[in-house]
Design an enzyme around this catalytic site. Sequence first.
Site: not given
Ligand code: S3P
Length: 428
Positions: A19-20, A164, A166, A312, A343, A385
């Site tokens: 997914k990422s 993180s 993200q 995750d 969660r 999840r």
């Molecule tokens: C992700 C980063 C993670 C993860 C999310 C996907 C990404 O989140 O939990 O499912 O693709 O960069 P965080 O950056 O908030 O930890």
Amino acid sequence: MHIRPVKSLRGEVRIPGDKSISHRSIMFGALSEGITEVTHFLRGADCLSTIDCFRRLGIDIEDTTDRILIHGKGLHGLHAPESVLDTGNSGTTTRLIAGILAGQPFTSTLTGDASIQKRPMERIMSPLMEMGADITSLNGNGCAPLRINGGRLKGIHYHSPVASAQVKSCVLLAGLYADSTVTVTEPALSRNHTELMLASFGAEVTSRETTVSIQPHPRLMGQKTEVPGDISSAAYFIAAGLLVPHSEILIHNTGINPTRDGILRAAKAMGADIRQLNIREVSGEPVCDLLVTSSALTGTIIEGSLIPALIDEIPVLAVMAAFAKGTTIIRDAAELKVKESDRIETIVTSLKAMGADITATPDGMIIHGGRQLHQAEIDARGDHRIAMASAIAGLCAQGGMILPDTGCIAVSYPDFLKDLEDLCVRDS
Ligand code: S3P
């Protein structure tokens, strides 16, 4: 949906694309010159939201059955969207795209579903504003909808309070448009797909331990890229193969990037028999086939820098811990509270309803494993999840499991229930 108990699980499974990495392939393809061709793209709802947003930003994206073709327009080729950008349930879309939009010469508005509108966006607003961005939470609560007046950005060294990917990726993507180097230091290393993939598209990215820097205004060039299988999706089959007696599952093509492989490390600490076969590289990411055999699991401690590498997978690790002998402690994982659901609460409530001995803590949970779990009706609260982890618990619980909401599973793994059923061996 009634998940029925199984006798054993046997066979092979091909998990969908990561997914990422799928999200990033669309974003970086859009900002590159020429065509980016993506194979094994995850057509889950989250990644489709990313495609939709970039189409609204003027990028032509073709979805043929076996590949996605992104007709990139370069770093400065996006157009002002005519409507609000809807990121659905996707935190990755929301936070990463915000970094890109902060550097554009136009205004855009980002919003998503009810869950997205509750998730914290100050964590990206704060560094973006430090870079000079004009970004407003329209409801004044630090959440989406966000209005972003893009413009000039300056280079910063951001010390993120959270590990993180993200947040890190948002700041790095804004850094593509900054007037000087942008650096991010995080408290522990989060997944590094942005760093690896942006570099392969032509960006100048340097990483050392938990610090990464990016140089502004690179010329990004379209690439051919194959998305590895998602270890976060493999995690459900890893858990199922370990927990259900007399099982053996071969999981093909699983990404094992060291910033993502915490589930393997935690499972091995619990006594899991997981073999990594045919280790290779796919588009710059390490990949292997995993052979999982039923194992008697014992409790463990999951904490510290391991947490971002399995964040995750904690719902399904909690299920494993509930069936393991002894105590499992999960700590340093307060981030769980700001995922698609809280969660800590959703895992503890679900496993308690099945009869597990599990207690929530402020940054994790304590699970005394080994009780026989029984049937319960689990409300996944729209969290994919939680729904998938509950389904795995149902395979091993007396009477199975009732899961009224399975629609949310399409966020990351639309064929999950079918792939799981294909492995199930039941008494005829
Ligand atoms: C992700 C980063 C993670 C993860 C999310 C996907 C990404 O989140 O939990 O499912 O693709 O960069 P965080 O950056 O908030 O930890």
